[in-house]
Motif scaffolding. Structure first.
Motif, PDB file in Angstrom:
ATOM      1  N   ALA A   1       0.842  -1.211   0.000  1.00  0.00           N
ATOM      2  CA  ALA A   1       0.000   0.000   0.000  1.00  0.00           C
ATOM      3  C   ALA A   1       0.874   1.256   0.000  1.00  0.00           C
ATOM      4  CB  ALA A   1      -0.915  -0.014   1.224  1.00  0.00           C
TER       5      ALA A   1
ATOM      6  N   TRP B   1       8.881   9.122   6.999  1.00  0.00           N
ATOM      7  CA  TRP B   1       9.695   8.202   7.793  1.00  0.00           C
ATOM      8  C   TRP B   1       8.888   6.979   8.209  1.00  0.00           C
ATOM      9  CZ3 TRP B   1      14.698   7.844   7.952  1.00  0.00           C
ATOM     10  CH2 TRP B   1      15.448   8.955   7.589  1.00  0.00           C
ATOM     11  N   ASP B   2       7.574   7.137   8.343  1.00  0.00           N
ATOM     12  CA  ASP B   2       6.738   5.966   8.650  1.00  0.00           C
ATOM     13  C   ASP B   2       6.759   4.978   7.487  1.00  0.00           C
ATOM     14  OD1 ASP B   2       5.944   6.651  11.208  1.00  0.00           O
ATOM     15  OD2 ASP B   2       4.363   7.962  10.467  1.00  0.00           O
TER      16      ASP B   2
ATOM     17  N   PHE C   1       9.130   4.683   5.347  1.00  0.00           N
ATOM     18  CA  PHE C   1      10.471   4.106   5.368  1.00  0.00           C
ATOM     19  C   PHE C   1      10.572   2.980   6.401  1.00  0.00           C
ATOM     20  CE2 PHE C   1      14.544   4.012   7.567  1.00  0.00           C
ATOM     21  CZ  PHE C   1      15.382   3.622   6.532  1.00  0.00           C
ATOM     22  N   GLY C   2       9.983   3.206   7.587  1.00  0.00           N
ATOM     23  CA  GLY C   2      10.071   2.220   8.666  1.00  0.00           C
ATOM     24  C   GLY C   2       9.501   0.865   8.253  1.00  0.00           C
TER      25      GLY C   2
ATOM     26  N   LYS D   1      11.836  -2.664   7.390  1.00  0.00           N
ATOM     27  CA  LYS D   1      11.610  -3.977   8.017  1.00  0.00           C
ATOM     28  C   LYS D   1      11.491  -5.065   6.960  1.00  0.00           C
ATOM     29  CE  LYS D   1       9.160  -3.529  12.408  1.00  0.00           C
ATOM     30  NZ  LYS D   1       7.915  -3.755  13.097  1.00  0.00           N
TER      31      LYS D   1
ATOM     32  N   PHE E   1      -5.362   3.289  -1.346  1.00  0.00           N
ATOM     33  CA  PHE E   1      -4.542   2.833  -0.223  1.00  0.00           C
ATOM     34  C   PHE E   1      -5.082   3.405   1.078  1.00  0.00           C
ATOM     35  CE2 PHE E   1      -2.604   6.146  -2.747  1.00  0.00           C
ATOM     36  CZ  PHE E   1      -2.641   7.203  -1.880  1.00  0.00           C
ATOM     37  N   PRO E   2      -4.860   2.673   2.187  1.00  0.00           N
ATOM     38  CA  PRO E   2      -5.394   3.168   3.453  1.00  0.00           C
ATOM     39  C   PRO E   2      -4.591   4.365   3.959  1.00  0.00           C
ATOM     40  CG  PRO E   2      -4.099   1.193   3.789  1.00  0.00           C
ATOM     41  CD  PRO E   2      -4.121   1.438   2.320  1.00  0.00           C
TER      42      PRO E   2
ATOM     43  N   GLU F   1      -2.328   6.370   6.463  1.00  0.00           N
ATOM     44  CA  GLU F   1      -1.302   5.945   7.412  1.00  0.00           C
ATOM     45  C   GLU F   1      -1.730   6.283   8.837  1.00  0.00           C
ATOM     46  OE1 GLU F   1       1.906   4.441   7.348  1.00  0.00           O
ATOM     47  OE2 GLU F   1       0.883   3.725   5.565  1.00  0.00           O
ATOM     48  N   GLU F   2      -1.227   5.496   9.787  1.00  0.00           N
ATOM     49  CA  GLU F   2      -1.522   5.823  11.172  1.00  0.00           C
ATOM     50  C   GLU F   2      -0.831   7.143  11.536  1.00  0.00           C
ATOM     51  OE1 GLU F   2       1.887   3.217  13.399  1.00  0.00           O
ATOM     52  OE2 GLU F   2       0.193   2.158  12.510  1.00  0.00           O
ATOM     53  N   THR F   3      -1.378   7.811  12.549  1.00  0.00           N
ATOM     54  CA  THR F   3      -0.793   9.105  12.897  1.00  0.00           C
ATOM     55  C   THR F   3       0.594   8.912  13.516  1.00  0.00           C
ATOM     56  OG1 THR F   3      -1.991   8.939  14.956  1.00  0.00           O
ATOM     57  CG2 THR F   3      -2.941  10.383  13.275  1.00  0.00           C
ATOM     58  N   ALA F   4       1.450   9.888  13.289  1.00  0.00           N
ATOM     59  CA  ALA F   4       2.838   9.782  13.742  1.00  0.00           C
ATOM     60  C   ALA F   4       2.903   9.684  15.267  1.00  0.00           C
ATOM     61  CB  ALA F   4       3.593  11.011  13.280  1.00  0.00           C
TER      62      ALA F   4
ATOM     63  N   ALA G   1      10.733  -0.060  15.347  1.00  0.00           N
ATOM     64  CA  ALA G   1       9.763   0.930  14.850  1.00  0.00           C
ATOM     65  C   ALA G   1      10.105   2.337  15.347  1.00  0.00           C
ATOM     66  CB  ALA G   1       8.358   0.539  15.304  1.00  0.00           C
TER      67      ALA G   1
ATOM     68  N   SER H   1      12.530   5.013  12.896  1.00  0.00           N
ATOM     69  CA  SER H   1      12.056   5.994  11.916  1.00  0.00           C
ATOM     70  C   SER H   1      11.393   7.175  12.636  1.00  0.00           C
ATOM     71  CB  SER H   1      11.115   5.342  10.911  1.00  0.00           C
ATOM     72  OG  SER H   1      10.168   4.548  11.573  1.00  0.00           O
TER      73      SER H   1
ATOM     74  N   ARG I   1      12.421  11.219  12.376  1.00  0.00           N
ATOM     75  CA  ARG I   1      11.456  12.282  12.102  1.00  0.00           C
ATOM     76  C   ARG I   1      11.488  13.332  13.218  1.00  0.00           C
ATOM     77  NH1 ARG I   1       6.693   9.697  12.256  1.00  0.00           N
ATOM     78  NH2 ARG I   1       6.710  10.306  14.441  1.00  0.00           N
TER      79      ARG I   1
END
Lengths: 482, 232
Positions: free
Chosen positions: A55, A246-247, A249-250, A254, B27-28, B30-33, B174, B177, B181
């Motif tokens: 995604a 960066w998310d 990228f993370g 992995k 695409f879904p 993204e979760e919040t940072a 996790a 990253s 940021r």
């Protein structure tokens, strides 16, 4: 660059007969597969992570123009320079100009499929610039005058004896087959090159647009040295390598490290944001990022084949591919090999020049099973074949070998008498020309075709064999009962 | 006037996306940072010890100055060290690294104070650094480049010794990253290099035989500071 079909077939034929190569590739493939399995088994939800990776790639491709503009801005803000190259010759020209401007005499290179794609080493050599591949596998293939045969293990096709002979002949060191001693020879030779190099050239696994950061994965340390010691660092990446955050990228980090070698993390992950700052001790004083298209923007417009731009270059699909394990990477004839190589070579090379590669696939689906970003290679290869079959330019020469036999069979199968006559004739011909099952006495161009095939014997129709089969069965049952 | 390569590439991408965007699965979001997860000072070092030992590297905890001295003495003997380089870092100065190694007959160089930093690091047998973070899940060391904290100290010598304070531990991969940021946000950009180091330099390019120290250090020692330094 255009692939010669004849040359590719010759290489594939040679490789298919090389038993040592089969053993090496098979062992290596099994090792990589087991490492990958271990890596993924440690994850709580590996399939969920793979779906998320896909995604993310989907999102980044859909937003590519904005991400590339953002990346350019952030790299420039950090003091770097971004160059755009529509094709290989332009990219080579950019890098050669940079080398000239910075008075570069010696280059150290980190492993990069991109520089293979644009044939950079040859261009540097023509300008009198000494370029050293510094990844051990790349160093070995460079000394041997060859090209890499695997995305992450470039010298996988060479055994220790071959490397020992090569180092002895080219570096003047005593012959040894000990991998540790051979590795230390390379360390010593290349350490001098690192310390004296003017320019480091690398690829890049990803580029994070939100900060203009280039990410480089490795285990050896040669990329760290190439980006830290020379005064100029040039990185060349395909435009599809850009990710937004960066998310993103993370997640991909992995997936890539686990899929490539089953590692939680690579030994070294370098995150490069521009040249060294005024208050930093070491690092390149100038940083240039070359964004290469070379057919990728065209691929993006293809609803089916564009998914190959998701590829993280982990090499997992090669390790499970039965064709790759049989013939290796060189048989593909260009930079990328294995299932993903079929797709990338076919799309990135001039139209039509790598079309035969689409048929070097059994469609077994093992590649799709292991892909970290869920690329469906077989579906795409099948679609590629369908397009070829519809292409009049391609269909012509294949009429005799592929279309005609199918049409003949279709015609005969609805004419029972003629079908039986054809079967009678085929059995007679086979008895004379292939008594042991191998077609040895075929005329002209069919001889090569026959030499690589062992087809089952044509049999008499079942109705004719039924009486004999029935008697033989009764006899067996009788023996068993008595 | 014709288009530049930049314009041509961007136009071609837009055109291609126009052709293929239709019908693609959305695409879904993204979760919040979220921020990186740091461990408290009293958390155990056990996880990272097993991670590093699985990579054939070494982990020691130094509960007090005497223990730190003993660990460094062991490293000096084990690798026959006569030259070392270190970061110009307040922690290393506070720990008295120069005095400990000097007492063992080791010459210490500080590359950030020298023009010839490259040669100095290349000739050293050990490079000693602090870290910005250590990831407990993987044993990953995080090192940011700066004037005092050169990249080559952890790269050119055959042995790397990293000293970690208890408060510098991140829970998981996790967090890496997220850390990058947050640094970028705090300081309006990242330094030229942030390096994640997980274990020692290695290769398996010859018949998949694992060999250590191909280009970088062949051995990494991580020393976690304990009680007297404010740890568990």
């Amino acid at each position: 660059m255009e692939l010669s079909v004849k040359a590719v077939k010759k290489k594939a034929t040679e490789a298919a007969r090389n038993e040592v190569l089969h053993r090496t590739l098979s062992d290596a493939g099994d090792r990589f597969v087991s490492l990958r399995e271990n890596g993924f088994n440690q994850l709580e939800d590996p399939d969920g992570l793979r779906a998320r990776g896909r995604a993310i790639k989907e999102k980044c491709l859909a937003n590519m123009p904005n991400l590339l503009r953002l990346l350019e801005k952030k790299v420039t803000d950090a003091g770097g320079v971004v160059h755009w190259a529509k094709d290989g010759p332009t990219a080579r020209k950019i890098i050669l100009n940079l080398a000239r401007q910075h008075g570069v005499k010696t280059v150290v290179k980190g492993k990069s499929m991109m520089t293979e794609e644009i044939a950079l080493n040859k261009a540097l050599a023509e300008k009198g610039i000494e370029a050293w591949e510094t990844d051990l596998g790349e160093f070995i293939v460079q000394l041997a005058g060859e090209t890499p045969s695997h995305i992450i293990a470039p010298a996988i096709h060479k055994n220790r004896e071959e490397v020992g002979r090569l180092f002895s002949a080219k570096l003047g060191v005593p012959y040894t087959t000990n991998p540790e001693e051979l590795t230390m020879v390379a360390r010593k030779v290349l350490r001098e090159k690192f310390l004296g190099a003017d320019m480091g050239i690398t690829g890049g696994n990803m580029a994070v647009a939100e900060t203009g950061t280039l990410a480089l994965f490795e285990n050896e340390g040669n990329i760290r040295l190439s980006t830290s010691l020379p005064r100029v660092h040039v990185a060349i990446i395909g435009i599809e390598k850009v990710v937004e955050t960066w998310d993103d990228f993370g997640v991909l980090m992995k997936l890539l490290s686990r899929s490539a070698a089953g590692q939680k993390m690579p030994t070294y992950l370098s995150l490069i944001t521009g040249p060294k700052k005024a208050n930093e001790q070491d690092g390149a004083e100038a940083f240039h990022l070359v964004l290469l298209d070379n057919g990728r923007s065209r691929m993006l417009g293809d609803r089916v084949l564009r998914d190959s731009l998701f590829c993280l270059r982990c090499g997992a699909c090669l390790n499970v591919c039965p064709v790759y394990k049989r013939v290796g990477g060189h048989a593909c004839g260009w930079v990328y090999s294995g299932p993903i190589g079929i797709l990338l070579d076919s799309e990135l090379l001039p139209p039509g020049s790598a079309r035969d590669l689409a048929f070097a696939c059994t469609l077994c689906g093992a590649c799709a099973e292991v892909c970290p970003v869920l690329i469906e290679h077989p579906k795409m290869i099948l679609d590629f074949r369908r397009r070829l079959a519809e292409d009049p330019m391609w269909k012509g020469p294949r009429v005799l070998s592929r279309v005609l036999p199918v049409k003949a069979y279709s015609w005969l199968s609805v004419r029972p008498f003629l079908f039986r006559c054809a079967g009678f004739l085929a059995r007679g011909i086979q008895r004379v020309m292939a008594p042991s099952g191998e077609w040895k006495w075929l005329p002209g161009p069919l001889a090569e075709w026959g030499s690589r095939r062992k087809i089952p014997r044509f049999k008499r129709p079942f109705s004719r064999r039924w009486k004999a089969l029935k008697m033989s069965l009764k006899k067996k049952q009788g023996t068993g009962g008595g | 006037m014709g288009l530049t390569d930049r314009e041509r590439i961007l136009v071609d991408i837009e055109r291609s996306l126009g052709d293929s965007r239709e019908g693609r699965v959305q695409f879904p979001q993204e979760e919040t940072a979220s921020p990186p997860e740091w461990l408290s000072d009293d958390a155990s070092w056990d996880d990272v010890k097993s991670e590093l030992e699985a990579l054939s590297d070494r982990f020691h905890t130094a509960e007090h100055p005497g223990e730190l001295r003993r660990i460094l003495e062991h490293i000096v003997r084990e690798h026959d060290v006569s030259r070392a380089v270190r970061w110009e870092h307040p922690l290393l100065e506070k720990l008295g690294i120069d005095e400990i190694l000097g007492g063992l007959g080791v010459t210490i160089g500080i590359p950030s104070r020298k023009e010839e930093w490259k040669e100095l690091s290349a000739k050293a047998q050990v490079g000693i650094t602090a870290v910005d973070a250590l990831v407990m899940e993987s044993g990953t060391l995080v090192l940011r480049a700066s004037k005092e904290w050169g990249r080559s100290t952890s790269l050119l010598p055959p042995v790397h010794v990293a000293i970690v304070q208890p408060g510098e531990r991140l829970k998981d991969i996790a967090s890496l990253s997220r850390l990058c940021r947050s640094w970028a946000e705090e300081r309006q950009g990242l330094p030229s290099a942030v390096t994640f180091i997980t274990g020692h330099s290695c290769t398996a390019d010859i018949e998949l035989t694992l060999v250590s120290g191909v280009h970088g250090p062949g051995m990494v020692y991580v020393i976690g500071l304990g009680r007297e330094y404010g740890g568990p």
